[in-house]
Write a protein that holds these residues in place. Structure first.
Motif, PDB file in Angstrom:
ATOM      1  N   ALA B 375       0.831  -1.209   0.000  1.00 23.06           N
ATOM      2  CA  ALA B 375       0.000   0.000   0.000  1.00 23.06           C
ATOM      3  C   ALA B 375       0.862   1.255   0.000  1.00 23.06           C
ATOM      4  O   ALA B 375       0.438   2.299  -0.479  1.00 23.06           O
ATOM      5  CB  ALA B 375      -0.923   0.001   1.211  1.00 23.06           C
ATOM      6  N   ALA B 440     -15.645 -12.760   2.843  1.00 25.05           N
ATOM      7  CA  ALA B 440     -15.085 -11.592   3.516  1.00 25.05           C
ATOM      8  C   ALA B 440     -13.738 -11.951   4.149  1.00 25.05           C
ATOM      9  O   ALA B 440     -12.765 -11.191   4.052  1.00 25.05           O
ATOM     10  CB  ALA B 440     -16.053 -11.085   4.576  1.00 25.05           C
ATOM     11  N   LEU B 441     -13.675 -13.134   4.756  1.00 26.61           N
ATOM     12  CA  LEU B 441     -12.418 -13.581   5.368  1.00 26.61           C
ATOM     13  C   LEU B 441     -11.323 -13.699   4.310  1.00 26.61           C
ATOM     14  O   LEU B 441     -10.196 -13.203   4.491  1.00 26.61           O
ATOM     15  CB  LEU B 441     -12.649 -14.931   6.057  1.00 26.61           C
ATOM     16  N   THR B 444     -10.254 -10.262   2.974  1.00 26.61           N
ATOM     17  CA  THR B 444      -9.472  -9.546   3.977  1.00 26.61           C
ATOM     18  C   THR B 444      -8.056 -10.086   4.003  1.00 26.61           C
ATOM     19  O   THR B 444      -7.079  -9.328   4.063  1.00 26.61           O
ATOM     20  CB  THR B 444     -10.099  -9.736   5.370  1.00 26.61           C
ATOM     21  N   PHE B 447      -6.210  -8.927   0.728  1.00 23.06           N
ATOM     22  CA  PHE B 447      -5.817  -7.518   0.736  1.00 23.06           C
ATOM     23  C   PHE B 447      -4.818  -7.243   1.850  1.00 23.06           C
ATOM     24  O   PHE B 447      -3.795  -6.596   1.653  1.00 23.06           O
ATOM     25  CB  PHE B 447      -7.030  -6.612   0.890  1.00 23.06           C
ATOM     26  N   GLY B 448      -5.134  -7.752   3.038  1.00 20.02           N
ATOM     27  CA  GLY B 448      -4.327  -7.433   4.209  1.00 20.02           C
ATOM     28  C   GLY B 448      -2.891  -7.919   4.079  1.00 20.02           C
ATOM     29  O   GLY B 448      -1.944  -7.195   4.385  1.00 20.02           O
ATOM     30  N   LEU B 449      -2.719  -9.146   3.588  1.00 24.08           N
ATOM     31  CA  LEU B 449      -1.362  -9.683   3.529  1.00 24.08           C
ATOM     32  C   LEU B 449      -0.584  -9.103   2.364  1.00 24.08           C
ATOM     33  O   LEU B 449       0.637  -9.014   2.402  1.00 24.08           O
ATOM     34  CB  LEU B 449      -1.410 -11.209   3.428  1.00 24.08           C
ATOM     35  N   LEU B 452      -0.858  -4.613   3.250  1.00 25.59           N
ATOM     36  CA  LEU B 452      -0.596  -4.057   4.579  1.00 25.59           C
ATOM     37  C   LEU B 452       0.603  -4.747   5.212  1.00 25.59           C
ATOM     38  O   LEU B 452       1.140  -5.704   4.670  1.00 25.59           O
ATOM     39  CB  LEU B 452      -1.847  -4.209   5.447  1.00 25.59           C
ATOM     40  N   GLY B 453       0.979  -4.264   6.374  1.00 23.69           N
ATOM     41  CA  GLY B 453       2.142  -4.834   7.040  1.00 23.69           C
ATOM     42  C   GLY B 453       3.421  -4.487   6.300  1.00 23.69           C
ATOM     43  O   GLY B 453       3.550  -3.422   5.707  1.00 23.69           O
ATOM     44  N   VAL B 454       4.372  -5.432   6.314  1.00 26.60           N
ATOM     45  CA  VAL B 454       5.667  -5.217   5.682  1.00 26.60           C
ATOM     46  C   VAL B 454       5.924  -6.401   4.758  1.00 26.60           C
ATOM     47  O   VAL B 454       5.444  -7.504   5.026  1.00 26.60           O
ATOM     48  CB  VAL B 454       6.780  -5.144   6.758  1.00 26.60           C
ATOM     49  N   GLN B 560       5.905 -11.884  10.841  1.00 27.33           N
ATOM     50  CA  GLN B 560       4.515 -11.507  10.579  1.00 27.33           C
ATOM     51  C   GLN B 560       3.671 -12.748  10.331  1.00 27.33           C
ATOM     52  O   GLN B 560       4.187 -13.797   9.940  1.00 27.33           O
ATOM     53  CB  GLN B 560       4.430 -10.625   9.346  1.00 27.33           C
ATOM     54  N   TYR B 561       2.383 -12.583  10.530  1.00 22.01           N
ATOM     55  CA  TYR B 561       1.466 -13.664  10.185  1.00 22.01           C
ATOM     56  C   TYR B 561       1.510 -13.847   8.679  1.00 22.01           C
ATOM     57  O   TYR B 561       1.410 -12.888   7.928  1.00 22.01           O
ATOM     58  CB  TYR B 561       0.054 -13.305  10.641  1.00 22.01           C
ATOM     59  N   PHE B 566      -2.492 -17.682   8.440  1.00 27.64           N
ATOM     60  CA  PHE B 566      -3.824 -17.067   8.506  1.00 27.64           C
ATOM     61  C   PHE B 566      -4.909 -18.098   8.199  1.00 27.64           C
ATOM     62  O   PHE B 566      -5.978 -18.087   8.790  1.00 27.64           O
ATOM     63  CB  PHE B 566      -3.902 -15.923   7.495  1.00 27.64           C
TER      64      PHE B 566
END
Lengths: 305, 656
Positions: B375, B440-441, B444, B447-449, B452-454, B560-561, B566
């Motif tokens: 992002a 939705a899971l 998420t 997109f999130g992995l 987002l994060g590093v 990180q996860y 996940f």
């Protein structure tokens, strides 16, 4: 008039409800416990503070708590609280109700992943898993009520008329399923423990480790609101006299609300939280209850209409 | 010459010109111009039909084996044409940027652009002709063109394999379709859809056979479970815009075929509606489970097509049941939900594939286990992907919610006789709710992995966000996803004609059903926008500190996860669907001399199971038979469960 009452109830009662749950827990533990309005004071204190943001985060992290709060408010407007009609009501509002919950959940999960913390990612994965398992429970519960009443909005679905043994079975099964749903959605024992000291075992609280100040306040208000909505659904389902003259339904509902809070607090005090790998089975049991409720409406066939 | 035939001609000329003319830039412009002209010409033809006018008809004289080809664009054809050509145009525009590096290195882009033109031509044919042979011709053009588009990177053996896998599957579907047409031809002696329709509306034992054959053929085209095995490979191998067009636009022809023949078939029998509903629910369920565990972003998006066509098919099933039971409201809601959802799916699925392509262009991988923190380097792509992810998860106020909301209304119809049918419909609603939650899971996670994060591994420094030719298609699709959620009447206008082809369906039923939720959604959108702006503004100059590491302050990006962690718990619960291939070489002895290795890769369960059953099917049956007496608790639990459910049902039945 009733609109003002509903809005006031939505504003104040969530904190009181949490206060009663805490007081019940303290009572079982032999402590005096905090005041009934402690959670409201906490939120007030947080609102005065400044937020600190992780260096890893993006603007999404700043927006997410408010999306969560907005979605909780959106659901709350559709819920019949305290024996009063909901602020908004339309056919199939329960679908919107549940999907708004979903939006808030996704926002919190994304904010958790935004920090790059493995603990928070862990919490997000659990929340997503348990919530997705819970979705069919909600729909089975509302679907059973729909088969029983032919109504399609929350205001008309609740309370369900108990006309005989099958109908009583439906209502009992749905009530138990809803109780589990409330425990999962608002992260209560035996699914999640909001007061545990170990991040590894948490679900909801671990996701918000990095939020602070007003952002954390928004999340706490939203969570309190979700618990209050859930309890209100249970109260509305089991309300014995929704059509009585003016003050009585409200008084009865208030009494029942306290009862639900005490029940939740009691369960939290007497039951240990489940192992995480057992939680899906707990939700599965709720789904079974919902299915039982659904199947028990079979009598409303050609003969029963 | 009529505008519509002109469109077909222009597309064909464009294809030839793109092949012959020198220079990739010229070829690209030729494809864009001819497709643009064709799209406008098609819109000129279909606009009156969409506005509620009479169907457009014409006859095209053709050579011997086919004879005169009747052309007819009714509401259904107009609806599909309305978005298929413009979306293909956007895909072609995207191709200029996505293939840019390869084209600049000297690769000939002519065939690729020509094939994109041919794809658009196949839409013009399939959605308008009323002759089975011409229909098959268009069908084959689409299939072969898609195959050749998939193997753009044909130097890679995996890509060639994925392409052939797709080609074989789609040809198997063609055989089944030809079989159905031969049966119909045998009974009617004609090749015209009108003659097919007259025959199909009579009670005839072959009606059911033909229904099943057509169903399988169209299900293979649209990648329904369990006919989806070609899909994950093809989508992972193809260039991003080809994946987008295949998933969002080309394979919607399968759903078109189903609807076309549902209309010819007339009021279906009850089992047909239930079959479509159950089949759709199975597809949505299996498809969404797969999406949770994938590590290749494009594979993940491919599986989500299986989920979404399943949701659309659930709508069609509800519509068919409503048709059989003569419940116009239920029929309208069902078909309306299906049509809207397939259109909305095209909008957000293309968007997501384009965003995946932008990621691939920037960091040369779409492996979720390696990505992270994009992002910050691709802010626009991240925003568009987020819009698509929220839309595909079916969350209000975006467009994915509209179709699912309508479908819930169709499933919870008051007019249905109480008792078991209604219970079955509510059970389907529970499946749909589960699909929504898992979707939705999965989104998420995706997109999130990714964004987002590093970053979880060192990634090449990206050359900046997507260039304009890639950014504009994404932006337009994102705007459409938001707009269609806030103003669903726009989508409703497009499907209006198609919906009214079903006798008794009324568009205003859908409009009324959507109104309150739409207003609430708009309110939510305003609040979210306000909060977004406020939070942005308020948080700009605040204190910053590292992420809380729970007291541990030597965190590294590898902690990180990950995508696998996940999905781990979820994968264990649904192990039957989420098979994983493990390649491991674990360290041995107390002081291992060599270091170990472990690699996991999610593989398709259907494919895996086919090989397992072929290899050791008899042994598997014996295994199960031996295991049951060993675990009496399991058998006891199963018995108790059955008893409880039967008891509830009997109790419910007593009241009659």
């Amino acid at each position: 008039m009733s609109l003002v009452g509903t809005l006031l109830a939505l504003l104040l009662l969530p904190f009181l409800l949490i206060g009663i749950v805490q007081r019940t827990r303290s009572w079982w533990a032999g402590r005096r416990g905090p005041g009934l309005w402690q959670s409201a004071f906490d939120v007030q204190r947080l609102l005065r503070k400044q937020s600190v943001y992780s260096t890893t985060t993006t603007p999404l992290f700043r927006i997410a708590p408010w999306v969560f709060l907005a979605s909780a408010v959106g659901s709350a407007l559709l819920t019949p609280v305290l024996g009063l009609p909901p602020v908004l009501s339309f056919p199939f509002d329960f679908v919107w109700f549940l999907y708004a919950f979903g939006l808030g959940r996704v926002a919190i999960m994304l904010a958790a992943l935004d920090t790059g913390s493995s603990f928070e990612g862990m919490g997000a994965a659990r929340e997503g898993l348990f919530a997705s398992l819970l979705e069919p429970v909600w729909f089975a519960a509302f679907g059973a009520l729909f088969c029983l009443t032919d109504a399609t909005s929350l205001a008309e679905l609740l309370p369900a008329p108990i006309t005989g043994l099958p109908a009583a079975t439906v209502v009992a099964a749905v009530a138990l399923a809803l109780l589990v749903a409330v425990q999962v959605e608002s992260a209560r024992v035996p699914v999640d423990d909001p007061a545990t000291h170990l991040e590894l075992t948490m679900i909801h609280e671990v996701q918000v480790l990095d939020h602070s100040g007003p952002d954390l306040a928004a999340i706490q208000i939203g969570s309190a609101l979700k618990l209050f909505i859930g309890a209100s659904l249970l109260v509305a389902l089991l309300h014995p006299c929704p059509a009585a003259p003016a003050p009585w339904p409200q008084l009865v509902a208030a009494g029942m609300l306290i009862g639900v809070a005490v029940l939740i607090g009691t369960i939290e005090s007497l039951v240990a939280r489940l192992q995480l790998r057992m939680v899906p089975w707990y939700i599965g049991a709720a789904l079974l209850l919902g299915t039982v409720g659904l199947l028990a409406t079979a009598w409303r066939g050609e003969g029963g209409r | 010459m009529h505008e519509f035939l002109f469109a077909a001609l222009v597309l064909a000329i464009g294809a030839v010109a793109a092949l012959l003319l020198p220079g990739n830039r010229t070829r690209g412009w030729i494809a864009l111009t001819t497709q643009g002209i064709a799209a406008v010409a098609v819109w000129v033809t279909i606009a009156p039909v969409l506005a509620g006018g009479a169907p457009w008809t014409a006859t095209l004289p053709w050579a011997a084996p086919i004879g005169d080809v009747p052309l007819r664009i009714d509401g259904l054809g107009a609806f599909f044409l309305a978005w298929s050509l413009p979306m293909t145009w956007l895909g072609t525009l995207y191709a200029q940027g996505y293939l840019g590096a390869g084209l600049r290195a000297g690769r000939n882009g002519g065939p690729h652009y020509a094939l994109l033109n041919l794809t658009a031509l196949s839409f013009v044919i399939v959605y308008s002709v009323q002759n089975a042979l011409a229909f098959l011709l268009g069908w084959e053009i689409a299939a072969v063109a898609a195959w050749l588009l998939v193997i753009w990177d044909y130097g890679n053996q995996k890509v060639r394999f994925a392409g052939f896998n797709y080609l074989v599957s789609t040809q198997v579907g063609l055989f089944v379709l030809v079989a159905a047409f031969m049966l119909l031809h045998g009974r009617t002696g004609a090749m015209d859809f009108a003659a097919f329709g007259t025959f199909l509306q009579q009670p005839d034992p072959q009606r059911s056979t033909i229904f099943l054959l057509l169903g399988v053929a169209f299900a293979l085209k649209a990648a329904f479970f369990p006919f989806h095995t070609w899909l994950p490979r093809a989508h992972a191998a193809a260039p991003a815009h080809v994946s987008a067009l295949m998933s969002g636009v080309i394979h919607k022809a399968g759903l078109f075929g189903f609807l076309r023949f549902a209309l010819l078939l007339g009021p279906p029998e009850e089992w047909m509606g239930w079959t479509v509903l159950l089949f759709g629910a199975l597809s949505a369920f299996a498809g969404v489970l797969y999406t949770v565990a994938q590590r290749d972003l494009k594979r993940l998006l491919g599986y989500s097509s299986t989920e979404n066509v399943g949701i659309a098919a659930m709508g069609f099933g509800v519509g068919c049941l409503g048709w059989t039971w003569q419940q116009p409201a239920m029929m309208t809601l069902g078909f309306g939900a299906g049509l809207l959802h397939l259109f909305h799916h095209a909008v957000f699925k293309c968007l997501l594939f384009y965003a995946a392509g932008a990621i691939h262009r920037a960091v040369h991988t779409v492996d979720i286990e390696r990505l992270g923190g994009l992002a910050r380097v691709l802010p626009y792509t991240a925003t568009w992907f987020l819009v698509g992810a929220v839309a595909i998860a079916g969350l209000p106020p975006l467009n994915g919610f509209v179709g699912e909301f309508l479908l819930f209304q169709g499933l919870f119809t008051g007019g249905v006789a109480g008792g078991e049918p209604r219970i079955a419909l509510v059970a389907m609603a529970c499946v749909l709710a589960f699909v929504g939650g898992v979707g939705a899971l999965a989104m998420t996670r995706a997109f999130g992995l990714t964004f987002l994060g590093v970053a979880r591994q060192r990634l090449p420094a990206p050359p900046g966000d997507a260039p304009a030719s890639m950014a504009w298609p994404m932006a337009l699709h994102a705007v459409a996803a938001v707009g269609l959620g806030l103003v669903p009447s726009a989508g409703l206008w497009l499907i209006g004609g198609a919906l009214q082809s079903f006798p008794g369906a009324r568009v205003d039923t859908v409009a009324t059903a959507l109104t309150p939720a739409t207003w609430l959604g708009r309110g939510l959108a305003v609040v979210l926008l306000l909060f977004g702006v406020l939070a942005w503004w308020r948080g700009r100059a605040r204190r910053r500190s590292p992420t809380w590491g729970c007291g541990y302050n030597a965190v590294s990006v590898r902690m990180q996860y990950t995508g696998a962690s996940f999905a781990e718990h979820f994968g264990r619960l649904f192990a039957a669907f989420l098979t994983t291939r493990r390649r491991e070489q674990l360290p041995t002895a107390v002081f291992p001399s060599a270091s170990g290795r472990l690699q996991t890769q999610p593989v398709d369960a259907v494919e895996q199971r086919i090989f397992e059953v072929l290899g050791r099917g008899d042994a598997m049956v014996t295994d199960v038979a031996e295991r049951v007496p060993e675990r009496p608790r399991l058998a006891f639990l199963a018995g108790l469960l059955v008893l409880l459910l039967l008891g509830a049902w009997l109790l419910g039945g007593l009241g009659r």
